[in-house]
Design a protein around this motif. Structure first.
Motif, PDB file in Angstrom:
ATOM      1  N   GLN A 144       0.595  -1.167  -0.077  1.00  0.00           N
ATOM      2  CA  GLN A 144       0.000  -0.115   0.002  1.00  0.00           C
ATOM      3  C   GLN A 144       0.813   1.245  -0.095  1.00  0.00           C
ATOM      4  O   GLN A 144       0.511   2.215  -0.865  1.00  0.00           O
ATOM      5  N   ALA A 145       1.758   1.258   0.702  1.00  0.00           N
ATOM      6  CA  ALA A 145       2.725   2.388   1.035  1.00  0.00           C
ATOM      7  C   ALA A 145       3.508   2.595  -0.579  1.00  0.00           C
ATOM      8  O   ALA A 145       3.567   3.761  -0.832  1.00  0.00           O
ATOM      9  N   ILE A 146       4.028   1.652  -1.251  1.00  0.00           N
ATOM     10  CA  ILE A 146       4.492   1.964  -2.553  1.00  0.00           C
ATOM     11  C   ILE A 146       3.553   2.690  -3.711  1.00  0.00           C
ATOM     12  O   ILE A 146       4.238   3.440  -3.926  1.00  0.00           O
ATOM     13  N   ARG A 147       2.253   2.620  -3.263  1.00  0.00           N
ATOM     14  CA  ARG A 147       1.364   3.164  -3.983  1.00  0.00           C
ATOM     15  C   ARG A 147       1.019   4.529  -3.727  1.00  0.00           C
ATOM     16  O   ARG A 147       0.648   5.568  -4.572  1.00  0.00           O
ATOM     17  N   LYS A 148       1.393   5.139  -2.289  1.00  0.00           N
ATOM     18  CA  LYS A 148       1.006   6.293  -1.941  1.00  0.00           C
ATOM     19  C   LYS A 148       1.759   7.187  -0.934  1.00  0.00           C
ATOM     20  O   LYS A 148       1.580   7.987  -0.587  1.00  0.00           O
TER      21      LYS A 148
ATOM     22  N   PRO B 152       9.164   8.297  -0.174  1.00  0.00           N
ATOM     23  CA  PRO B 152      10.052   7.380   0.123  1.00  0.00           C
ATOM     24  C   PRO B 152      10.493   7.056   1.310  1.00  0.00           C
ATOM     25  O   PRO B 152      10.848   5.657   1.626  1.00  0.00           O
ATOM     26  N   ALA B 153      10.570   8.190   2.169  1.00  0.00           N
ATOM     27  CA  ALA B 153      11.164   7.843   3.667  1.00  0.00           C
ATOM     28  C   ALA B 153      10.231   6.759   4.336  1.00  0.00           C
ATOM     29  O   ALA B 153      10.459   5.653   5.243  1.00  0.00           O
ATOM     30  N   GLU B 154       8.809   6.922   4.149  1.00  0.00           N
ATOM     31  CA  GLU B 154       7.885   6.146   4.711  1.00  0.00           C
ATOM     32  C   GLU B 154       8.006   4.631   4.174  1.00  0.00           C
ATOM     33  O   GLU B 154       7.993   3.724   5.185  1.00  0.00           O
ATOM     34  N   ILE B 155       8.077   4.740   2.943  1.00  0.00           N
ATOM     35  CA  ILE B 155       8.262   3.273   2.312  1.00  0.00           C
ATOM     36  C   ILE B 155       9.730   2.652   2.826  1.00  0.00           C
ATOM     37  O   ILE B 155       9.701   1.372   3.083  1.00  0.00           O
TER      38      ILE B 155
ATOM     39  N   ASP C   4       9.874  -0.855   4.571  1.00  0.00           N
ATOM     40  CA  ASP C   4      10.599  -1.996   4.317  1.00  0.00           C
ATOM     41  C   ASP C   4      11.617  -2.501   5.159  1.00  0.00           C
ATOM     42  O   ASP C   4      11.899  -3.748   5.289  1.00  0.00           O
ATOM     43  N   MET C   5      12.232  -1.696   5.856  1.00  0.00           N
ATOM     44  CA  MET C   5      13.198  -1.873   6.983  1.00  0.00           C
ATOM     45  C   MET C   5      12.570  -3.080   8.100  1.00  0.00           C
ATOM     46  O   MET C   5      13.129  -4.099   8.151  1.00  0.00           O
ATOM     47  N   ALA C   6      11.452  -2.538   8.454  1.00  0.00           N
ATOM     48  CA  ALA C   6      10.497  -3.368   9.488  1.00  0.00           C
ATOM     49  C   ALA C   6      10.052  -4.807   8.746  1.00  0.00           C
ATOM     50  O   ALA C   6      10.406  -5.917   9.477  1.00  0.00           O
ATOM     51  N   ARG C   7       9.882  -4.777   7.604  1.00  0.00           N
ATOM     52  CA  ARG C   7       9.558  -6.087   6.757  1.00  0.00           C
ATOM     53  C   ARG C   7      10.819  -7.041   6.717  1.00  0.00           C
ATOM     54  O   ARG C   7      10.765  -8.284   7.036  1.00  0.00           O
TER      55      ARG C   7
END
Length: 176
Positions: free
Chosen positions: A119-123, A126-129, A133-136
């Motif tokens: 969902q983040a990739i779509r909206k 870059p910092a939020e993504i 991603d680091m948590a993932r």
């Protein structure tokens, strides 16, 4: 016989190419839930990457003289992961069974964070993504470490192989 750099990178020192590795992997189609296109893409990438580079040595089969490379079929049966190990002629060498109880929470958390990531990739910015991603990656790494621990004494493998196997366990874990 000469080996390409990728051949030597795939093999532990002192072993011939292709010995202790998975050459083919399949998933029990009856246990797969096609959640969405993102999960399907993760499955395809994990299988491709796993076949390209992995370390997999089933201890009991090796002790009985099996040399590999191996064919691996993954399935979830009665809440357990069944790993059917076969040789290149498709003769089953052994079936390893690992309880999934300790993986339920990491699988659930991994799917939740993956959904957030897609969902983040779509909206998102870059910092939020990057934060998601680091948590993932952290969850994925922890689950891979748990898998290496659970395979101890059954399969000698490396961290990268365990990460890819965990991705496939996630795909299989939820029955449709």
């Amino acid at each position: 016989m000469s080996h390409s750099p990728s051949d030597s990178a795939m093999q532990p020192m002192g072993q011939s190419p292709g010995t202790h590795r998975i050459a083919h992997i399949s998933l029990d189609e009856e246990t797969i839930l096609w959640r969405n296109a993102d999960v399907e893409q993760e499955r395809r990438v994990a299988i491709y990457d796993l076949i390209e580079e992995n370390t997999f040595k089933p201890v009991r089969s090796f002790e009985r003289g099996a040399k590999g490379p191996y064919r691996l079929k993954l399935a979830v049966q009665d809440g357990r992961l069944a790993m059917e190990v076969a040789d290149q002629d498709e003769t089953v060498l052994e079936t390893l069974v690992i309880g999934l109880a300790r993986f339920r929470r990491p699988i659930r958390e991994y799917f939740a964070i993956c959904d957030s990531y897609y969902q983040a990739i779509r909206k998102a910015t870059p910092a939020e993504i990057e934060t998601i991603d680091m948590a993932r990656r952290g969850l994925h790494n922890n689950a891979a470490e748990l898998l290496v621990e659970r395979l101890e004494g059954k399969v000698e493998t490396d961290f990268a192989t365990a990460r890819r196997l965990f991705t496939l366990i996630c795909v299989l874990h939820i029955k449709g």
